[in-house]
Enzyme design. Structure first.
Site, PDB file in Angstrom:
ATOM      1  N   HIS A 212       3.636   4.918 -10.552  1.00  0.00           N
ATOM      2  CA  HIS A 212       3.552   4.981  -9.089  1.00  0.00           C
ATOM      3  C   HIS A 212       2.632   3.866  -8.613  1.00  0.00           C
ATOM      4  O   HIS A 212       1.422   3.916  -8.810  1.00  0.00           O
ATOM      5  CB  HIS A 212       3.024   6.337  -8.634  1.00  0.00           C
ATOM      6  CG  HIS A 212       2.841   6.424  -7.149  1.00  0.00           C
ATOM      7  ND1 HIS A 212       3.904   6.375  -6.279  1.00  0.00           N
ATOM      8  CD2 HIS A 212       1.735   6.495  -6.368  1.00  0.00           C
ATOM      9  CE1 HIS A 212       3.456   6.437  -5.031  1.00  0.00           C
ATOM     10  NE2 HIS A 212       2.138   6.506  -5.064  1.00  0.00           N
TER      11      HIS A 212
ATOM     12  N   ASP B 242       1.157   1.918  -5.677  1.00  0.00           N
ATOM     13  CA  ASP B 242       0.882   1.843  -4.237  1.00  0.00           C
ATOM     14  C   ASP B 242       0.840   0.396  -3.766  1.00  0.00           C
ATOM     15  O   ASP B 242       0.147  -0.429  -4.367  1.00  0.00           O
ATOM     16  CB  ASP B 242      -0.459   2.499  -3.917  1.00  0.00           C
ATOM     17  CG  ASP B 242      -0.405   4.007  -4.087  1.00  0.00           C
ATOM     18  OD1 ASP B 242       0.515   4.616  -3.515  1.00  0.00           O
ATOM     19  OD2 ASP B 242      -1.259   4.551  -4.805  1.00  0.00           O
TER      20      ASP B 242
ATOM     21  N   ASP C 277       4.813  10.734  -3.414  1.00  0.00           N
ATOM     22  CA  ASP C 277       3.409  10.764  -2.978  1.00  0.00           C
ATOM     23  C   ASP C 277       3.186  10.965  -1.479  1.00  0.00           C
ATOM     24  O   ASP C 277       2.127  11.446  -1.098  1.00  0.00           O
ATOM     25  CB  ASP C 277       2.697   9.475  -3.453  1.00  0.00           C
ATOM     26  CG  ASP C 277       1.179   9.611  -3.425  1.00  0.00           C
ATOM     27  OD1 ASP C 277       0.692  10.758  -3.475  1.00  0.00           O
ATOM     28  OD2 ASP C 277       0.480   8.591  -3.356  1.00  0.00           O
TER      29      ASP C 277
HETATM   30 ZN   LIG Z   1       0.796   6.579  -3.462  1.00  0.00          ZN
END
Ligand SMILES: [Zn+2]
Length: 1021
Positions: free
Chosen positions: A72, A74, A207
């Site tokens: 994941h 960001d 998320d």
């Molecule tokens: Zn995130």
């Protein structure tokens, strides 16, 4: 269940190969445009999607555990986008404990390097990748050999793209237009790079902190087959597990006819993290698998035993004999070998137990392959029609603060959306001459990319660190520059006039050097809407009187008002004049100053004055607002057209932010909203007021405190009241974090209900202390009733409706009958422990914020017509471009134009031109949207289907060829197919696609139709 055509009854489009004709001036043999060949290749038989056909075999009758290796990444959070990509530690880390440094070593380039070589080592291994902002950057830096290897991995389904947007966007603070744009950018990269092999089938929002219904609707319209979520409310999740509703069909639109907005949606078992004890990343500390029986560290038997129990207990909450485990987390797989080596062993050891009667089969898989198994299970699924807001991850832990966090960034993002659409439109209308022209090289790409980055779930959400937020703002600012060049080139071309164009980026704080320093200047107002717009131009000027002339050189009325500057103790002057701008076009006004020493002129300046009467009124022929001179507060709003009158008091209040208490240690922070007590404090019970009345505007200036003021404004001919608030810097020296709201109180009986928009499109009904799909145990009576407001919130008593439109995303609620509140700013002293590790304490940039609330009082039957059209005007507001006088003709053969429309005729009020942008050298992207919901407008029939002639819509280009596509423009609509799902509701019909006729394009309520057009620009001189 097989596949179905995405084309359904609500769409009129989708012929076999689109629609082709030659323009009348095009002589010679019919030629297939390159674009057409591109689609043929794309749609050729055998060019199958990697998707389902490459899925690994599963074992029927056994419990199949799909391991989903993933990372994941960001797109900015604790580090900037570039710091994450390269793996650079931000400066502040050198002064911080190494713990933080360990958590976010984070380097996406190494992750991708490492994953690719691990995948190449073993054909059974699989991996998914999500964020194209990172992947496209990595791809550009690869050798031809690596690219070939990656292409082959993608073709075999071993590297699979899911979601595929530029970022994994936030769902609470985003506008649907920007979501569509960012998904289009990412999916286009995949389409261009990998063709149909790279087409994501599954949306993946593991998320984002709560999920909007509009997001699911948009994903469905983009052609996704399924959607997986990580975070949902803890009570909701508990109930879903119990009732076996972790997987459902989301019916995400109340207007679009099923299955157009239906999306199969699954909630992942462990957010997006690996199961406990099974994290084999360099960032984790779980022991590796030791399968050597002679080693004193041997742990394989214990591990297998643990895994089998885990899989069986997880399966209890899902309906099929398939279950998933998300093997990865934030920025994991920098050393992919660690993960894959241990998973290889786990798979081998667990499956070996089948020889001893184990009924568990574990395999490398992907969300797409898991979804495929669910689809094949042939079950009937329940249907969800509400959304997943607000999100709480425990009692007192409502993630409703970020709806309002960093209001300055939220406004900058929305304003940039506005400017990007202007830039896109002019690039499309003018063609290549917009890119290269008298002002240099213009380019929309940098702003497109910056805007896509801003949609990330830590960007516009306001949940990144301050240094990262500064970098987001830097990216937007860098994107504006090339768009300003493009807009200048285009306006010069369309007006035949090369002027010294100037953009006033700081009009929000009343700074504009050209209008403030010059005695003579031109104002070009560009209108991005498909209809004529009347707009009050308001510019800071130097002291004096001004004469304004319209595009036909006729004098028009103008006023100069002296206003208190919100940014200093000084007063300043603002010039006002009404502009009228044709659809998708511009009008140019000229402004000349008369000497400020002229006595007559000086007397015509309007200064604010202290009101003398007890009751103060501002009014025009539609609206009257009454104020109490004792308190200085708004008392009443009247709609004279409809004979409506409503007592309304409005003021500013603040919640004292909790820093944790006996009930819970949870503090208010960037994500979480938690007031310490239910009742907010008034900023002030009264306001010092000044009044301005001119022929064009009537204003009440309210000063509540040193850090809170407001102007309540009514322009001539305007049907709404405008409240321009300025809040900040919020004082926190008393050690109290504060969350400031603007609240409207009325005697309306609203039954504990209020209404909020979903990403600026459809409207959802909210009820206090209530969730539509489970019995809520409310732990936070304020924060637990907050919802995202992207563009509007309203209350109604069934007879009249009070609507407040916002100029950015904010959190809002109605906590008692007849009341409505919006959180405008927040400043906090402690971190809320969700990872950002920084209190939301803006200083300098972002600490003082100005914004507008547009208030509409109308009858219920008329309300939608008012708020839909006003919201459209607010999001796509006119763009002002200034120029000093003394220009030279751009094209000596043609006379300069001071007014222009790119449309042959105005669009009907139902039709919103959502996208008009360049797609290729001779191609455009076009999106038309019906902006009313079913049954929303009974008065003017604006909720009925509407038909337009697309072929004959535009002045500046001829459409040679037109193809209808899915919403993100990455698949021809006629070829797109989606999985079918059986539901416990009425059966769904799948009508055959109809042939696309560009002269007659029909839009159903809330429908968006997307087209790629091959065009030829006309010479408009
Ligand atoms: Zn995130």
């Amino acid at each position: 269940m097989g596949t179905r055509s995405l084309t359904s009854g609500v769409r009129a489009g989708g012929g076999n190969t689109g629609w082709l004709w030659m323009s009348s001036c095009n002589l010679g043999l019919p030629v297939l445009p390159i674009f057409f060949l591109f689609w043929l290749l794309l749609a050729a038989p055998g060019a199958r999607a990697a998707g389902y056909k490459t899925c690994p075999a599963t074992k029927p009758g056994m419990l199949n555990v799909h391991l989903l290796p993933h990372t994941h990444d960001d797109v900015g959070w604790l580090k900037t986008v570039d710091q994450y990509y390269y793996g650079i530690e931000p400066d502040f880390l050198t002064f911080m404990p190494t713990v933080l440094s360990d958590v976010q070593h984070a380097s996406v380039q190494y992750i991708l390097d490492s994953v690719i070589s691990s995948l190449l080592e073993d054909p059974t291994r699989r991996f998914i990748y999500v964020e194209m902002a990172f992947f496209s950057r990595w791809w550009k830096q690869q050798t031809r050999a690596t690219r070939e290897a990656v292409r082959s991995l993608v073709r075999q389904g071993r590297l699979e793209f899911v979601n595929g947007g530029w970022v994994m966007n936030d769902e609470a603070a985003t506008h649907y237009g920007a979501i569509v744009d960012q998904m289009t950018l990412g999916l286009r990269f995949l389409q261009d790079t990998f063709g149909s092999d790279g087409l994501p089938r599954v949306a993946w929002h593991i998320d984002p902190f709560g999920h909007s219904r509009e997001q699911a609707s948009l994903f469905a319209q983009m052609g996704f087959d399924g959607f997986f979520l990580g975070r949902i409310d803890y009570q909701d999740k508990f109930n879903r597990k119990k009732r076996l509703r972790m997987e459902e069909l989301w019916r995400a639109s109340a207007s679009l006819k099923p299955p157009a907005a239906d999306l199969f949606t699954g909630v992942l078992p462990n957010n997006y993290n690996p199961p406990e004890k099974l994290c084999w990343d360099v960032l984790c500390s779980d022991p590796p698998v030791v399968d050597d029986r002679h080693s004193p560290e041997f742990n394989a038997d214990k591990l297998v035993d643990y895994f089998l129990k885990l899989a069986t207990s997880q399966k209890k909450y899902y309906r099929t004999n398939h279950t998933v485990m998300t093997m990865g987390s934030d920025f994991q797989y920098e050393n992919a070998n660690m993960w894959f080596k241990n998973m290889d062993k786990l798979i081998h050891l667990v499956n070996k137990q089948q020889a001893n009667g184990s009924q568990v089969h574990v395999l490398y898989s992907t969300p797409t392959c898991y979804l495929w198994e669910l689809n094949k299970a042939n079950l009937t699924w329940t249907v969800k029609e509400d959304d997943f807001f607000p999100y709480a991850d425990g009692p007192h832990m409502f993630w409703t603060g970020y709806f309002s966090s960093r209001p300055a960034l939220k406004r900058y993002e929305r304003l940039s959306y506005n400017f990007l659409q202007v830039c896109n439109q002019l690039e499309a209308l003018v063609g290549p001459k917009a890119n290269v022209g008298p002002y240099g090289s213009g380019d929309s790409a940098p702003l497109k990319e910056a805007m896509a980055v801003l949609q990330h779930h830590d960007a516009v959400s306001g949940t990144a660190r301050q240094n990262v937020v500064n970098d987001y703002a830097r990216q937007l600012a860098a994107g504006w520059g090339p768009c300003e060049v493009l807009v200048s080139n285009a306006l010069a071309q369309l007006s035949n006039n090369k002027q010294n164009f100037s953009f006033c980026r700081e009009l929000n704080i009343s700074i504009c050097p050209v209008s403030q320093m010059s005695e003579h200047f031109l104002v070009t107002v560009y209108n991005p809407l498909g209809r004529k717009v009347d707009h009050m131009v308001r510019l800071p000027v130097s002291e004096g009187l001004f004469f304004v002339k319209d595009p036909n050189d006729k004098s028009i009325s103008s006023n100069v008002v002296m206003v208190p500057s919100a940014y200093s103790k000084m007063y300043q002057w603002e010039l006002l004049f009404p502009a009228s701008v044709p659809a998708l076009g511009f009008s140019t006004y000229s402004v000349n100053q008369v000497s400020s020493h002229n006595h007559q002129a000086r007397n015509q300046l309007t200064r604010p004055r202290k009101p003398k009467s007890r009751v103060i009124v501002i009014e025009n022929k539609y609206i009257r607002a009454t104020f109490d001179s004792g308190t200085g507060l708004l008392m009443k709003i009247e709609n004279m057209e409809q004979n409506l009158s409503l007592p309304v008091s409005q003021g500013f209040f603040w919640y004292n932010a909790s820093a944790g208490d006996e009930e819970s240690s949870q503090a208010s922070g960037a994500y979480i909203f938690r007031p310490s007590v239910r009742k907010p404090m008034a900023v002030s019970h009264w306001a010092q007021i000044n009044l301005v009345k001119t022929t064009l505007v009537q204003e009440v200036y309210q000063n509540f405190s040193a850090w809170c003021s407001q102007v309540i404004r009514l322009y001539e001919g305007q049907r709404h009241l405008e409240l321009e608030w300025t809040v900040g810097p919020i004082p926190v020296k008393d050690d109290w974090g504060k969350e400031v709201i603007s609240r409207f109180d009325t005697p309306m009986k609203t039954k504990g209900q209020f209404f909020t928009d979903s990403n600026g499109r459809e409207i959802l009904k909210r009820r206090d202390d209530y969730r539509p799909t489970w019995t809520l145990n409310q732990t936070e009576p304020v924060a637990g009733n907050y919802y995202p407001v992207n563009t509007r919130i309203y209350i109604t008593d069934g007879h009249m409706q009070l609507t407040v439109l916002t100029d950015r995303s904010q959190g809002g609620s109605s906590l008692k009958d007849g009341s409505l509140e919006l959180m405008v700013h927040r400043r906090l002293l402690v971190d809320d422990e969700r990872g950002v590790m920084e209190p939301l304490l803006e200083t300098n940039t972002g600490d003082k914020v100005r914004g507008r609330h547009l208030v509409l009082l109308s009858s219920v039957s008329d309300a939608a017509a008012r708020h839909r059209l006003l919201a459209e005007q607010e999001v796509l507001a006119p763009q002002l471009v200034l120029a000093l006088g003394g220009s030279s003709p751009y094209n000596s053969q043609a006379a300069p134009k001071t007014q222009f429309s790119a449309l042959r005729q105005e669009l009907p009020p139902q039709v919103h031109l959502l996208s008009l942008a360049r797609w290729g050298p001779k191609m455009l992207l076009l999106r038309l949207e019906h902006q009313f919901a079913v049954k929303e407008d009974s008065n003017r029939n604006l909720s009925s289907p509407v038909t337009v002639n697309l072929q004959d819509m535009f002045q500046t280009f001829t459409i040679i060829y037109l193809q209808e596509t899915t919403l993100a423009a990455n698949q021809p609509l006629s070829r797109a197919s989606r999985l079918k799902w059986m539901t416990n509701t009425d059966p769904i019909s799948y009508p055959a696609p109809s042939v696309l006729d560009p002269t007659s394009v029909t839009l159903q309520p809330m429908e968006i139709r997307t087209f790629l057009a091959s065009v030829q620009w006309r010479d408009h001189s």
